[in-house]
Design a protein around this motif. Sequence first.
Motif, mmCIF file in Angstrom:
data_model
loop_
_atom_site.group_PDB
_atom_site.id
_atom_site.type_symbol
_atom_site.label_atom_id
_atom_site.label_comp_id
_atom_site.label_asym_id
_atom_site.label_seq_id
_atom_site.Cartn_x
_atom_site.Cartn_y
_atom_site.Cartn_z
ATOM 1 N N ASN A 308 0.867 -1.178 0.000
ATOM 2 C CA ASN A 308 0.000 0.000 0.000
ATOM 3 C C ASN A 308 0.905 1.229 0.000
ATOM 4 O O ASN A 308 1.476 1.595 1.034
ATOM 5 N N LYS A 309 1.049 1.825 -1.159
ATOM 6 C CA LYS A 309 1.956 2.961 -1.314
ATOM 7 C C LYS A 309 1.538 4.147 -0.462
ATOM 8 O O LYS A 309 2.377 4.825 0.150
ATOM 9 N N LYS A 310 0.248 4.412 -0.387
ATOM 10 C CA LYS A 310 -0.252 5.566 0.363
ATOM 11 C C LYS A 310 0.058 5.456 1.847
ATOM 12 O O LYS A 310 0.473 6.440 2.495
ATOM 13 N N LEU A 311 -0.115 4.263 2.415
ATOM 14 C CA LEU A 311 0.117 4.054 3.845
ATOM 15 C C LEU A 311 1.557 3.652 4.157
ATOM 16 O O LEU A 311 1.976 3.679 5.316
ATOM 17 N N GLY A 312 2.292 3.239 3.109
ATOM 18 C CA GLY A 312 3.682 2.863 3.323
ATOM 19 C C GLY A 312 3.858 1.570 4.093
ATOM 20 O O GLY A 312 4.797 1.416 4.881
ATOM 21 N N ILE A 313 2.950 0.611 3.864
ATOM 22 C CA ILE A 313 3.062 -0.683 4.551
ATOM 23 C C ILE A 313 2.961 -1.823 3.533
ATOM 24 O O ILE A 313 2.453 -1.633 2.418
ATOM 25 N N ALA A 314 3.427 -2.991 3.936
ATOM 26 C CA ALA A 314 3.344 -4.182 3.085
ATOM 27 C C ALA A 314 3.230 -5.407 3.971
ATOM 28 O O ALA A 314 3.517 -5.360 5.170
ATOM 29 N N MET A 315 2.800 -6.521 3.361
ATOM 30 C CA MET A 315 2.654 -7.766 4.113
ATOM 31 C C MET A 315 3.133 -8.930 3.264
ATOM 32 O O MET A 315 3.219 -8.840 2.032
ATOM 33 N N CYS A 316 3.500 -10.028 3.925
ATOM 34 C CA CYS A 316 3.913 -11.229 3.208
ATOM 35 C C CYS A 316 2.709 -11.892 2.552
ATOM 36 O O CYS A 316 1.567 -11.650 2.924
ATOM 37 N N TYR A 317 2.975 -12.773 1.585
ATOM 38 C CA TYR A 317 1.921 -13.414 0.800
ATOM 39 C C TYR A 317 0.921 -14.161 1.671
ATOM 40 O O TYR A 317 -0.258 -14.249 1.348
ATOM 41 N N ASP A 318 1.391 -14.731 2.785
ATOM 42 C CA ASP A 318 0.493 -15.504 3.654
ATOM 43 C C ASP A 318 -0.003 -14.701 4.847
ATOM 44 O O ASP A 318 -0.682 -15.243 5.726
ATOM 45 N N GLY A 319 0.334 -13.409 4.892
ATOM 46 C CA GLY A 319 -0.124 -12.550 5.979
ATOM 47 C C GLY A 319 0.631 -12.735 7.283
ATOM 48 O O GLY A 319 0.280 -12.113 8.290
ATOM 49 N N SER A 320 1.677 -13.558 7.291
ATOM 50 C CA SER A 320 2.382 -13.854 8.541
ATOM 51 C C SER A 320 3.280 -12.714 8.998
ATOM 52 O O SER A 320 3.568 -12.587 10.181
#
Length: 452
Positions: A308-320
Amino acid sequence: MKERKTGSRKSHYTTLVLPPCRVCGGEATGYHFGALTCEACKAFFRRSLVQKKENKCKRQSSCDVTSKRSGNCAPCRLARCRKLGMCKEGVRKGRFSLPMRTQAINEANMLEGKLPVTSDDNSQPSTPESSSSGADSGICESPGSSSGSSDTSDTMLVPYGCNVAMDTDMSLVAGSMYDQLLTSLVTSQESIYPDLKKYFEMPLDALHKDIHNTLTLKEEIYEGVFGSSAPMTTEQFQDIFATTGNDVDSRLQQFEMYGRSMEDGIRLYHAFAERVPGLPELCPADRDSLIKAGHLEFWFFGSHMLFNKKLGIAMCYDGSQTGSKAHMTRFFDADWIDLNFDFADTLSRLQLSFEEIVLIRAIILTSADRCTLTDRGTVQTLQERYLECMRRHLAATCRQPSKRLFRIIERLVAARNMNEINLRINRKFLHQWGFLIHDLPLWQDMLCYDGH
């Protein structure tokens, strides 16, 4: 009967005008899973076979099913598919035989107010269930072909377990083979990456906002206890760690969790590559080079929606694992992190479908021009098959397939540029953090790849 000329270098064929899709009334493309359907309903039923979910209609199972792109009631749509006799076994029953073609043409002509045609076959018009075993049918009829053997100089990539009858019209088989090729890839992706499908069905913006709020709260609590300070550089952290042995900002803990996630992801990546038709038959050295060369691009085309470019966050493919840009800059330069978020954003705006992603991934894995190979010609032939499969899929699902293909190819070129930069980033990462990599052999092997 209307006919549409379709050109290729080695074969020219015409496309029959078929009756509407039995499920939604849209434009049918052939017999799929035992019924005459459109591409959208075929893809919907294929997904239902993998997901095996039994949802209930909220309107007493009386919803209309139409050809619009969204908004159909899934339980009612699935019920209509089953009522038509669609089933997994039907994928091997739909050879578009002469009686079947005659039946389809007659129905289409009746809808257009034309006279029916007669079949040269004295038998009754057959259905997918009653025709001889063959592949999931396309709708291409080769001019001048007969029910006997058909000469073709163009070899086809046949998915595992697919048998072709000797009397089959080969132009028909070509469409059917590509259809089965896509089905095989989609099934593999759904099996190996079960979490990927849910990201097409859930509101990611809300999930990203929750992650952002959680990370922000943690940072505020940390600053409330220890006070605010400038982020620690890699050199500063390593000096403190070498002197005291303390993981002062939990950087090593983050590294360990990220590394384990990478190891799991690389295992899945290898498992998927082993199920891409044609890839397992390559010599081990070529297969290994292609897998290493395509890792970053493969990962992007399946993980871009997790940024999410706007929020500046990311997550792994499995959400872990989740993280902010601040977390990522502990290990990588801020410019590289920004470039990752920018590129992921362009892919998200492209709104790639599940089928497009898996075809793009197959194309990436068969790119022969960026690493040393012993059998480059075979790999190039494989990629041509997947490109043709993409063209056919886009032609059946997009209003402007050429424009769509251009945009996809343009992003593939951009991903290649990202990959070149990543090789340099990996060298720097290994120089700074290589002392922690020895317990993560799969990730280390990927990081050590130098482009050759």
